[in-house]
Scaffold this active site. Structure first.
Site, PDB file in Angstrom:
ATOM      1  N   TYR A  35       0.846  -1.190   0.000  1.00 41.68           N
ATOM      2  CA  TYR A  35       0.000   0.000   0.000  1.00 41.68           C
ATOM      3  C   TYR A  35       0.888   1.250   0.000  1.00 41.68           C
ATOM      4  O   TYR A  35       1.816   1.368   0.799  1.00 41.68           O
ATOM      5  CB  TYR A  35      -0.890  -0.039   1.243  1.00 41.68           C
ATOM      6  N   CYS A  36       0.616   2.176  -0.924  1.00 41.96           N
ATOM      7  CA  CYS A  36       1.300   3.457  -1.005  1.00 41.96           C
ATOM      8  C   CYS A  36       2.812   3.243  -1.129  1.00 41.96           C
ATOM      9  O   CYS A  36       3.256   2.520  -2.010  1.00 41.96           O
ATOM     10  CB  CYS A  36       0.931   4.312   0.207  1.00 41.96           C
ATOM     11  N   ILE A  37       3.619   3.816  -0.248  1.00 42.34           N
ATOM     12  CA  ILE A  37       5.070   3.656  -0.350  1.00 42.34           C
ATOM     13  C   ILE A  37       5.481   2.207  -0.127  1.00 42.34           C
ATOM     14  O   ILE A  37       6.502   1.749  -0.659  1.00 42.34           O
ATOM     15  CB  ILE A  37       5.799   4.597   0.641  1.00 42.34           C
TER      16      ILE A  37
END
Length: 550
Positions: A279-281
């Site tokens: 998720y995300c980074i």
């Protein structure tokens, strides 16, 4: 000093109109006329306040009538000026696209801050509440503001931090920490079904904020949802960095974090490859890891450690990073690096401020007026509680991430980036990908997350979820939900809008679609694995130690 290029963008706007003085004068005259018209309309409305519908005098307008009229006039003037300034920037001749967007973003911050509703005497509802409560509403607001200010929260808290406690109200899914190093803890969750799929799910969580975004209160928990459908779930909980971790690199997060978690989960599940999800980074780290693994894949009978991978609101191509890109300039990175040389990390307050500015209308000013002017307590929201639980970022990792990903965009350039001693080439990735973007995501715009589809050699199923960066991903199925999504194959597709035009709108949560996609790649269910192994014994109950660190 102008680390965010605000003054530079303002100068460009000014310069762009220097060669068109007559047009600028015409626009200024138009602004004056619109303000005059708005003023006259509000004055007429104010004078009518002392008359009935038949025109009979009912008395002079009182103090509240005057205050209401002043607030309405302020709002009209604010709206006129907001529209005029935006139009001036949009039509600035010779201004480059990204510079125009930068100026619009920063002027929007100023305009949002100057909204009449943010100030006591131009917020009629706040004044009325003050009078009805004999001043108690404003007294409570000022007391809360003073407490938050002394506590280091000048923008006031977004959520009631006393309403939730990690391990008591949120992050309560049963499990155990089965591995710990100086960077992360790996949590294995207890099974909820008599049989489970042999292939486990391993979540590579973002290290901006805490891991429990996928394990909020029980109805919102992504972990519980997967357990109830027969999946064995593992989750990384990252350590909140201090000055002693200043030299921790992106390579460390990728290899000593994500790869180590995958290896431990596979060992617990009898050597099975895993469903890796980031998720995300965390998804960016997983993408780099997938390219790293495919550069020198296992040979012989040794299986590839990842059966398939999933990305949630993740950028791999940073050429169009959305609004967050306005914070990342070469000057701002140099400024942050100078700050981090002293501290050893990027502070959680800086991270929180940046993300709140991305949605300043709702995450700063609405919260500010409700708390200060109306004296209302902050909302009891598990999502906002998590959003307020910010973390620090190690100096070395943060500098590398901002420069090599945001400024130089090297992750998607073949062999332009070396991590863990191996050149990174996304086109080498062969394992099936499930990627999710969110329709109104300001952190990872969905069209930018879609760019991964033509960067890898593998099959790709892309899903566009309604909502934003958090609510588009934390999206539990519910009969009452009005959310929707679009899903379809997207391997090699470059045009995101063209792809979307071919997809059918679906009601509900994309979680069900993902669970079906995973189960088709998970083999037949069997006996659940034990909690840990002899080599990786349970160390303590979930949610562990690192998540408690402030």
């Amino acid at each position: 000093m102008d680390p965010f290029d605000i003054l530079s963008a303002l100068k460009d706007v000014q310069q762009s109109w220097m060669d068109r003085p007559q047009e600028l004068v015409r626009r200024q005259a138009q602004l004056a006329l619109q303000l005059q018209e708005a003023t006259l309309e509000e004055l007429k409305s104010f004078l009518r306040a002392g008359k009935s519908e038949t025109g009979e005098e009912t008395g002079q307008p009182d103090f509240l009538d005057a205050l209401r009229s002043a607030g309405q006039m302020a709002r009209r003037h604010h709206a006129v000026c907001q529209s005029w300034i935006r139009d001036l920037i949009v039509h600035s001749p010779g201004l480059e696209g990204r510079q125009r967007e930068r100026m619009l973003f920063w002027t929007r911050q100023v305009i949002n801050g100057l909204s009449p509703s943010n100030y006591f005497w131009t917020n009629f509802s706040a004044v009325k509440r003050f009078l009805e409560s004999n001043g108690e509403s404003l007294a409570r607001g000022l007391q809360s503001f003073a407490e938050d200010l002394l506590d280091g929260h000048p923008l006031m808290r977004m959520a009631d931090t006393r309403a939730f406690r990690v391990g008591r109200d949120i992050a309560t899914t049963p499990g155990a920490v089965i591995f710990r190093n100086d960077l992360m803890e790996l949590i294995q969750y207890e099974p909820a079904t008599r049989t489970t799929y042999p292939v486990p799910v391993v979540f590579i969580q973002p290290w901006i904020n805490k891991f429990y975004i996928f394990d909020l209160t029980a109805p919102m928990s992504f972990v519980r949802y997967l357990r109830d459908r027969g999946f064995t779930v593992f989750m990384i909980s990252w350590k909140n960095p201090d000055a002693g971790m200043r030299d921790v690199t992106f390579d460390d997060y990728m290899l000593r974090g994500a790869l180590q978690a995958i290896r431990v989960a596979s060992a617990v599940c009898h050597g099975a490859p895993v469903h890796a999800a980031g998720y995300c980074i965390g998804g960016t780290a997983l993408s780099a890891l997938m390219a790293w693994l495919n550069r020198e894949p296992p040979r012989g009978a040794q299986p590839f450690p990842v059966a398939d991978w999933s990305l949630f609101s993740t950028l791999v191509d940073f050429s169009e990073p959305g609004d967050i890109g306005f914070f990342v300039t070469r000057q701002s990175v140099e400024w942050l690096e100078a700050t981090m040389r002293t501290q050893g990390y990027l502070s959680e307050k800086t991270v929180e401020l940046a993300f709140r500015l991305l949605g300043s209308d709702s995450l700063i000013w609405r919260n500010f007026t409700n708390s200060l002017l109306f004296g209302m307590p902050p909302p009891k929201s598990d999502l906002l509680f998590w959003n307020s639980d910010s973390t620090r970022l190690p100096a070395a990792m943060c500098s590398f991430y901002l420069r090599e990903f945001y400024l130089n965009n090297r992750l998607v350039r073949k062999d332009a980036l070396t991590l863990g001693g191996r050149p990174i080439d996304m086109e080498r990735i062969m394992q099936p990908l499930y990627a999710v973007g969110a329709q109104i995501d300001h952190i990872c715009p969905w069209r930018s997350t879609f760019k991964v589809c033509d960067k890898v050699a593998s099959a790709v199923r892309y899903v566009l979820s309604s909502e934003g960066h958090i609510t588009g991903i934390v999206n539990p199925p519910s009969e009452m939900s009005r959310r929707k999504y679009w899903a379809g194959e997207a391997r090699g597709v470059e045009d995101s809008d063209q792809w979307l035009s071919r997809q059918e709108e679906r009601r509900g949560s994309w979680w069900d679609d993902w669970a079906q996609w995973l189960s088709a790649r998970s083999r037949d269910p069997g006996e659940p694995p034990a909690l840990g192994t002899t080599r990786y014994p349970p160390l303590e109950r979930a949610p562990g130690t690192y998540v408690m660190e402030g």
